[in-house]
Enzyme design. Sequence first.
Site, PDB file in Angstrom:
ATOM      1  N   GLY A 180       2.267   2.661  10.751  1.00 33.26           N
ATOM      2  CA  GLY A 180       3.266   3.706  10.572  1.00 33.26           C
ATOM      3  C   GLY A 180       3.975   4.122  11.844  1.00 33.26           C
ATOM      4  O   GLY A 180       4.652   5.147  11.889  1.00 33.26           O
ATOM      5  N   ASN A 183       0.871  -1.173   0.000  1.00 26.06           N
ATOM      6  CA  ASN A 183       0.000   0.000   0.000  1.00 26.06           C
ATOM      7  C   ASN A 183       0.908   1.224   0.000  1.00 26.06           C
ATOM      8  O   ASN A 183       1.439   1.600   1.037  1.00 26.06           O
ATOM      9  CB  ASN A 183      -0.897  -0.029   1.248  1.00 26.06           C
ATOM     10  CG  ASN A 183      -1.704   1.244   1.391  1.00 26.06           C
ATOM     11  OD1 ASN A 183      -1.807   2.042   0.455  1.00 26.06           O
ATOM     12  ND2 ASN A 183      -2.291   1.445   2.566  1.00 26.06           N
ATOM     13  N   HIS A 195      -9.685   1.554   4.451  1.00 27.68           N
ATOM     14  CA  HIS A 195      -8.453   1.718   5.221  1.00 27.68           C
ATOM     15  C   HIS A 195      -8.701   2.717   6.356  1.00 27.68           C
ATOM     16  O   HIS A 195      -9.475   3.661   6.196  1.00 27.68           O
ATOM     17  CB  HIS A 195      -7.335   2.219   4.298  1.00 27.68           C
ATOM     18  CG  HIS A 195      -5.998   2.216   4.950  1.00 27.68           C
ATOM     19  ND1 HIS A 195      -5.598   3.208   5.811  1.00 27.68           N
ATOM     20  CD2 HIS A 195      -4.979   1.325   4.894  1.00 27.68           C
ATOM     21  CE1 HIS A 195      -4.380   2.926   6.253  1.00 27.68           C
ATOM     22  NE2 HIS A 195      -3.985   1.787   5.712  1.00 27.68           N
ATOM     23  N   LYS A 218       0.158   4.253  -0.450  1.00 26.87           N
ATOM     24  CA  LYS A 218      -0.471   5.500   0.032  1.00 26.87           C
ATOM     25  C   LYS A 218      -0.164   6.628  -0.958  1.00 26.87           C
ATOM     26  O   LYS A 218      -0.127   6.388  -2.162  1.00 26.87           O
ATOM     27  CB  LYS A 218      -0.016   5.796   1.465  1.00 26.87           C
ATOM     28  CG  LYS A 218      -0.199   4.565   2.364  1.00 26.87           C
ATOM     29  CD  LYS A 218      -0.021   4.834   3.818  1.00 26.87           C
ATOM     30  CE  LYS A 218      -0.220   3.519   4.575  1.00 26.87           C
ATOM     31  NZ  LYS A 218      -0.256   3.706   6.025  1.00 26.87           N
ATOM     32  N   GLU A 247      -7.088   5.129   7.389  1.00 26.56           N
ATOM     33  CA  GLU A 247      -6.834   6.533   7.029  1.00 26.56           C
ATOM     34  C   GLU A 247      -8.045   7.121   6.307  1.00 26.56           C
ATOM     35  O   GLU A 247      -8.382   8.296   6.484  1.00 26.56           O
ATOM     36  CB  GLU A 247      -5.552   6.627   6.186  1.00 26.56           C
ATOM     37  CG  GLU A 247      -4.321   6.461   7.067  1.00 26.56           C
ATOM     38  CD  GLU A 247      -3.102   5.869   6.379  1.00 26.56           C
ATOM     39  OE1 GLU A 247      -3.041   5.873   5.135  1.00 26.56           O
ATOM     40  OE2 GLU A 247      -2.209   5.392   7.099  1.00 26.56           O
ATOM     41  N   GLU A 260      -5.748  -4.288  10.720  1.00 20.74           N
ATOM     42  CA  GLU A 260      -4.705  -3.293  10.919  1.00 20.74           C
ATOM     43  C   GLU A 260      -4.999  -2.479  12.181  1.00 20.74           C
ATOM     44  O   GLU A 260      -5.788  -1.517  12.136  1.00 20.74           O
ATOM     45  CB  GLU A 260      -4.634  -2.341   9.722  1.00 20.74           C
ATOM     46  CG  GLU A 260      -4.308  -3.034   8.418  1.00 20.74           C
ATOM     47  CD  GLU A 260      -3.737  -2.052   7.398  1.00 20.74           C
ATOM     48  OE1 GLU A 260      -2.632  -2.311   6.922  1.00 20.74           O
ATOM     49  OE2 GLU A 260      -4.395  -1.041   7.102  1.00 20.74           O
ATOM     50  N   SER A 309       3.090  -1.692  10.487  1.00 12.07           N
ATOM     51  CA  SER A 309       4.534  -1.777  10.720  1.00 12.07           C
ATOM     52  C   SER A 309       5.127  -3.153  10.426  1.00 12.07           C
ATOM     53  O   SER A 309       6.081  -3.581  11.085  1.00 12.07           O
ATOM     54  CB  SER A 309       4.878  -1.320  12.144  1.00 12.07           C
ATOM     55  OG  SER A 309       4.486   0.029  12.338  1.00 12.07           O
TER      56      SER A 309
HETATM   57  P1  PGA Z   1       2.606   0.611   7.650  1.00 10.00           P
HETATM   58  O1  PGA Z   1       1.151   0.845   6.969  1.00 10.00           O
HETATM   59  O2  PGA Z   1       3.128  -0.700   7.118  1.00 10.00           O
HETATM   60  O3  PGA Z   1       3.427   1.784   7.180  1.00 10.00           O
HETATM   61  O4  PGA Z   1       2.391   0.587   9.113  1.00 10.00           O
HETATM   62  C1  PGA Z   1       0.267  -0.226   6.781  1.00 10.00           C
HETATM   63  C2  PGA Z   1      -1.027   0.269   6.182  1.00 10.00           C
HETATM   64  O5  PGA Z   1      -1.467   1.372   6.534  1.00 10.00           O
HETATM   65  O6  PGA Z   1      -1.633  -0.408   5.323  1.00 10.00           O
END
Ligand code: PGA
Length: 253
Positions: A173, A9, A94, A11, A96, A167, A212
Amino acid sequence: MRRPLLVANWKMHKSVAEAEDFAAALLPLLPPAGAELAIAPPFTALAALGRALRGSPVLLAAQNANPAESGAFTGEVAPAMLAELGCRYVIAGHSERRGLYGESDDFVAAKVCALLAAGLRPIVCVGESLEVRRAGGGAAEVVCRQLQNSLAGVPAGLAAELAVAYEPIWAIGTGETATPQAAQQMHAALREKLRGLFGAAAEAIRIQYGGSVKPGNAAALLAQPDIDGALVGGASLNPESFAALAAESGGAS
Ligand code: PGA
């Protein structure tokens, strides 16, 4: 046996040129046979990345879609438009998008149904906040309810097309990951919820872990019986690290 699904992903990262460079660097590094691989770039890089990945084992994915087929939805992209570009998977709901753009479970469910109707495979994201986790005890209930509501209206006959990504928001992140045992507990609860909703089809649904994930922690997570892959943000932006994740997920095929 569910085949692991590893999805990048990206982003809001990478230009068209950077996406093409990534593909050129990644493909020779991929280990043989194993996990299903996909990359979800920004919309602007989908066409070019699709061309760069053609003939490779890496599938194209998108990060979002609108539930409508067409219409006055400025800034949005319809499922059929993504299918036309060769997308196989689309991330839906997601955290976000839920947190920053107010996507509700109902909206996510409409999106999931529209994606399935367009022949795409939704990756339905769920996960609890730090507050819920700290409150103790109730996280599985909250996340299972979120899953059920985000899948409202999905026909049982199409359930095997779904993937789910657990998640935990506090792990995205942040460099903090759920332990493999804690993640497995949540995945087992989600699997049970899927069995309740879809019966035997639940055994075919891949439940990815996200938050992460990086080379070094992926293998232990994927060794858990109900962790069937990973949705990866930060560690997917570098071809060497994505190739290492593919190796930890069992290679590519
Ligand atoms: P990350 O993001 O691996 O940077 O923690 C995962 C995600 O948001 O899908």
